[in-house]
Write a protein that holds these residues in place. Structure first.
Motif, short mmCIF file in Angstrom:
data_model
loop_
_atom_site.label_atom_id
_atom_site.label_comp_id
_atom_site.label_asym_id
_atom_site.label_seq_id
_atom_site.Cartn_x
_atom_site.Cartn_y
_atom_site.Cartn_z
N HIS A 55 34.42 59.57 38.22
CA HIS A 55 35.38 58.61 37.70
C HIS A 55 36.35 58.10 38.76
O HIS A 55 36.79 56.94 38.71
N ALA A 56 36.71 58.94 39.72
CA ALA A 56 37.72 58.57 40.71
C ALA A 56 37.20 57.53 41.70
O ALA A 56 36.01 57.47 42.00
N GLU A 62 43.54 74.41 46.01
CA GLU A 62 45.00 74.40 45.96
C GLU A 62 45.55 73.08 46.47
O GLU A 62 46.45 72.47 45.87
N ARG A 63 45.01 72.61 47.57
CA ARG A 63 45.49 71.36 48.14
C ARG A 63 45.09 70.16 47.30
O ARG A 63 45.82 69.16 47.25
N ALA A 64 43.96 70.24 46.64
CA ALA A 64 43.52 69.12 45.80
C ALA A 64 44.53 68.82 44.71
O ALA A 64 44.68 67.67 44.28
N HIS A 65 45.24 69.84 44.26
CA HIS A 65 46.26 69.63 43.23
C HIS A 65 47.50 68.94 43.81
O HIS A 65 48.29 68.37 43.06
N PRO A 94 44.84 62.01 43.45
CA PRO A 94 43.61 62.33 42.72
C PRO A 94 42.35 61.86 43.44
O PRO A 94 42.29 60.74 43.95
N ALA A 95 41.36 62.73 43.47
CA ALA A 95 40.08 62.41 44.10
C ALA A 95 39.02 63.35 43.53
O ALA A 95 39.30 64.51 43.22
N ALA A 151 40.74 73.65 36.94
CA ALA A 151 41.35 72.94 35.82
C ALA A 151 42.12 71.72 36.30
O ALA A 151 42.94 71.80 37.22
N GLY A 152 41.83 70.58 35.68
CA GLY A 152 42.52 69.34 36.02
C GLY A 152 41.92 68.58 37.18
O GLY A 152 42.42 67.51 37.54
N LEU A 153 40.85 69.10 37.77
CA LEU A 153 40.19 68.44 38.90
C LEU A 153 38.80 67.96 38.51
O LEU A 153 38.15 68.54 37.65
N GLU A 154 38.35 66.88 39.14
CA GLU A 154 36.98 66.41 38.97
C GLU A 154 36.15 66.97 40.12
O GLU A 154 36.22 66.48 41.25
#
Length: 386
Positions: A7-8, A23-26, A30-31, A48-51
């Motif tokens: 989606h991103a 950890e860094r992705a949060h 968004p990617a 959780a919360g990541l694609e």
């Protein structure tokens, strides 16, 4: 094989994924993350919360062709284990651009500080040919990059010596230094050393254990905390069983790592040369600094110059147990004040600053005075023969 689009509009394609990436992705913008394999330190709770999609190289390329990705991060060209995946990912977005007429921005974060073309003498002909193919693919990825952020001067120097010069490539050195961890306290700690990472020869683990008896003889109240796992876990267990001043936590949680680093005065990571590998930055070093620890390490890390200038201990390799024992004892007696370690760090984590520049063209405020544009230096680079 599902090729359902992500989606991103921004994607990161990694060969391996670990807890630090999640950890860094949060913290990053968004990617979607496409990856091939997991590292041993992979905390599924952080998904959780990541694609996040686990997929092989070809499937990842197929997903990218079917997606609306406008910005792509790939593994750095000197990471040869990820060269094929990076090359396929770049080809996928170029194919998409040919179809849609919209070109994607392609970037990478580079911390490699070793020439990957050095071959062990025992490799077979097939392995040597495969290695050369990966080197060629890495150079092909280099030619397709729009921006590269170097995490250390050592990385920039290696790329300048190995890759073809490119006047059109935007590049910048943004040291891979952390910002202070919220749980770090700038107070004096007891004589406590932490080793964090893989229990392996390349991390200098046997040398550390050999040095510890001399440290204990000099400083009877000193303690050593071992946090990690790896091929030498049995050696760690035996050492902890024999010495009551050695504490062992196998496969520690993130909470345990933060707690132990916040209570330690010294972080030890005496990385040693190994065939086909060199310590690029050393995540334990970054985490130790973020908690105010004095660092004792070796010249293998790309942060060696910065650490030495800041008063930390940097040992030559190969490192002897005696030299390491002397450095540890000295650091335990006279550690850098945790508050001083923390104030030497940038307000913004170096990796976060690099990500902001890679995709936005500007660092967030507080990224650190050492951030430098090296685009003008690209023309001075000379490629070594393949």
């Amino acid at each position: 094989m599902s090729l359902r689009p992500i989606h991103a509009a921004r994607a990161r394609v990694y060969q391996t994924l670990r807890t630090a990436h999640l950890e860094r992705a949060h913290e990053f913008a968004p990617a979607a993350i496409l990856f091939t394999s997991r590292r041993y330190d992979f905390d599924e709770r952080l998904l959780a919360g990541l694609e996040v999609v686990q997929a092989g190289r070809w499937r990842s390329a197929g997903i990218l062709v079917r997606s609306r990705v406008r910005e792509l991060e790939v593994n750095e060209p000197l990471m040869l284990s990820g060269a094929r995946g990076a090359a396929l990912a770049v080809s996928a977005v170029r194919l998409k651009a040919a179809i849609t007429g919209r070109r994607a921005l392609v970037v990478c974060y580079a911390i490699g500080n070793e020439d990957p073309r050095r071959l062990p003498p025992s490799r077979s002909l097939r392995q040597r040919l495969s290695h050369r193919a990966d080197v060629a693919l890495g150079r092909a990825v280099w030619r397709r990059l729009d921006r590269v952020a170097y995490g250390s001067d050592a990385a920039r120097a290696v790329y300048a010596s190995l890759m073809p010069p490119r006047d059109d490539l935007e590049s910048r050195v943004i040291p891979a230094l952390p910002n202070p961890c919220p749980c770090a306290a700038g107070v004096v700690r007891p004589q406590r050393v932490v080793f964090l990472g893989a229990f392996a020869e390349r991390k200098g683990f046997p040398i550390l254990l050999a040095a510890w008896s001399a440290v204990r003889a000099e400083l009877p109240d000193a303690t050593l905390v071992l946090l990690g796992t790896g091929p030498l876990t049995g050696l760690a267990e035996a050492a902890a069983a024999e010495d009551p001043r050695i504490e062992l936590i196998v496969d520690p949680t993130r909470e345990e790592i933060h707690r132990e680093l916040a209570a330690a005065s010294v972080l030890a990571l005496p990385s040693q040369p190994a065939v086909g590998w060199r310590e690029q930055i050393g995540l334990p070093i970054v985490e130790g600094l973020a908690h105010g620890c004095t660092v004792i390490t070796s010249t293998e890390t790309g942060l060696a110059d910065w650490l030495a200038e800041a008063g930390h201990g940097v040992l030559q390799v190969p490192t002897s147990a005696g030299a390491l024992a002397s450095a540890l004892a000295g650091a335990l007696r006279r550690p850098i004040a945790p508050a001083s370690v923390l104030t030497s760090l940038p307000e913004v984590d170096g990796r976060l600053a690099a990500d902001s520049w890679l995709f936005g063209g500007a660092e967030p405020s507080g990224a650190g005075a050492e951030t430098r544009d090296v685009g003008a230096e690209a023309g001075d680079a000379r490629a070594a023969p393949a």
